[in-house]
Scaffold this active site. Structure first.
Site, PDB file in Angstrom:
ATOM      1  N   ILE A 164      34.023 -10.766  15.214  1.00 37.14           N
ATOM      2  CA  ILE A 164      34.640 -11.723  16.134  1.00 37.14           C
ATOM      3  C   ILE A 164      33.662 -12.861  16.442  1.00 37.14           C
ATOM      4  O   ILE A 164      34.041 -14.045  16.456  1.00 37.14           O
ATOM      5  CB  ILE A 164      35.079 -11.010  17.438  1.00 37.14           C
ATOM      6  CG1 ILE A 164      36.119  -9.918  17.126  1.00 37.14           C
ATOM      7  CG2 ILE A 164      35.637 -12.025  18.443  1.00 37.14           C
ATOM      8  CD1 ILE A 164      36.447  -8.997  18.305  1.00 37.14           C
TER       9      ILE A 164
ATOM     10  N   TYR B  54      31.937   4.907  24.470  1.00 33.30           N
ATOM     11  CA  TYR B  54      32.231   3.483  24.234  1.00 33.30           C
ATOM     12  C   TYR B  54      33.129   2.923  25.344  1.00 33.30           C
ATOM     13  O   TYR B  54      32.848   1.875  25.920  1.00 33.30           O
ATOM     14  CB  TYR B  54      32.904   3.317  22.861  1.00 33.30           C
ATOM     15  CG  TYR B  54      33.416   1.915  22.610  1.00 33.30           C
ATOM     16  CD1 TYR B  54      32.545   0.887  22.245  1.00 33.30           C
ATOM     17  CD2 TYR B  54      34.771   1.596  22.754  1.00 33.30           C
ATOM     18  CE1 TYR B  54      33.009  -0.399  22.028  1.00 33.30           C
ATOM     19  CE2 TYR B  54      35.240   0.313  22.540  1.00 33.30           C
ATOM     20  CZ  TYR B  54      34.356  -0.686  22.185  1.00 33.30           C
ATOM     21  OH  TYR B  54      34.823  -1.965  21.985  1.00 33.30           O
TER      22      TYR B  54
END
Ligand code: NAD
Length: 307
Positions: free
Chosen positions: A20, A145
């Site tokens: 990204i 996470y």
């Protein structure tokens, strides 16, 4: 690629050599001073567009961040251990990079008086009670996470409250597009690679799991909007507001491949989220975000442009 709406800024992109981040750097580099800060643990220098400056550094290193932050107006904090399974393997490392690393970025930004836009995640919601998921849905992450992303999401908003630092958290759902690679790249890249190899496409479980896939160019749009919005101290879902089942996704990719590629099913994965679909009305109303890429179009161009 989107045309930059952000202009004449000094921009720091942590994780700018990744999937990204490199798309964001590409979108911004012509109109802004772009500095990429990355340790290349999953990204690569070759992803960084010409014209962007590059510093090799680790977000766990506060001094390195402080010197990279000098004169910066906006920090896009994308650097992270982005793999759920790696976070399950080594939670302490994930904690250091994703949680302490985010506090380090915020501290350096506070010193430099720079806006912070954080890459948060749909992983903070865990297994949702219902869909579509609005930003005020219960959060119940199911991995280190997800816990780290939730912590970062709280931190950036709390820095706005406590220190008046302009911050925005963007909760990305499933991002796809060109340049996504590696072991944990996600199901779309896996299916395209499998179809390119002649198949079969392997679906985990019954394929009835749903996901809200958002094209990386729309994620870049949201990141740019977050860099200038007045709606600071807020979190926004970034997705399309539509979902498909993994089975439908496999069938669409098979049809685009125009091939007799088989679709097979393997055992389901422990802890797999069954339903994921974002409510994106807050991002629409407050940021002016409008997803533009239909899934089938995004998949077709991914297929046609596959390197
Ligand atoms: P990516 O792995 O391609 O990019 C992450 C980048 O951060 C890599 O270039 C990597 O080298 C760098 N990095 C990792 N640890 C670092 C450290 N300690 N110091 C400096 N740099 C470090 O992942 P991506 O898909 O581009 O994700 C970008 C961000 O968006 C991440 O924060 C991720 O958690 C978040 N996100 C991604 C998705 C998705 O679907 N891709 C969904 C939700 C959230």
């Amino acid at each position: 690629m989107t045309t930059a709406t952000l202009r004449d800024r000094s921009v720091l992109i942590t994780g700018g050599a990744g999937f990204i981040g490199s798309h964001l750097a590409e979108a911004l580099v012509d109109e802004n001073d772009v500095l990429v800060f990355d340790d290349f643990s999953s990204g690569a220098p070759s992803n960084v567009p010409a014209g962007a400056d590059l510093v090799e550094g680790d977000v766990r290193d506060r001094d390195a961040l402080a010197s990279a932050m000098d004169g910066v107006d906006v920090v896009f904090h994308l650097a992270a251990e982005a793999s759920v399974s790696a976070s399950v393997e080594d939670p302490a490392r994930c904690h250091a990079v994703n949680e302490t690393g985010t506090v380090n970025v915020l501290e350096a930004a506070r010193e430099a008086d720079a806006r912070v836009v954080l890459a948060s995640s749909a992983a903070i919601y865990g297994h949702p009670d219902s869909v579509p998921i609005p930003e005020d849905a219960p959060t119940d992450p199911s991995s280190p996470y997800g816990i780290g992303k939730l912590s970062g999401d709280h931190y950036v908003r709390t820095y706005n409250d406590l220190y008046d630092l302009p911050t925005v958290a963007l909760r990305f759902f499933n991002v796809y597009g060109p340049g996504q690679s590696g072991e944990y790249a996600g199901v779309i890249t896996a299916f395209v690679e499998q179809a390119r190899d002649g198949g079969p496409l392997t679906v985990h479980g019954d394929g009835e799991q749903t996901r809200d896939f958002v094209h990386v160019s729309d994620v870049v749009q949201a990141l740019e909007l977050a860099a200038t919005t007045d709606a600071v101290g807020e979190a926004f879902n970034v997705a399309t507001g539509s979902s498909v089942t993994i089975r439908e996704l496999a069938e669409t990719i098979r049809d685009i491949a125009d091939d007799d590629v088989a679709i097979t099913h393997t055992d389901g994965r422990d802890g797999d989220i069954q339903r994921s679909l974002a409510d994106v009305s807050k991002a629409r109303d407050r940021l002016g975000f409008e997803p533009t890429v239909q899934l089938e179009d995004g998949l077709t161009s991914l297929w046609n442009d596959w390197a």
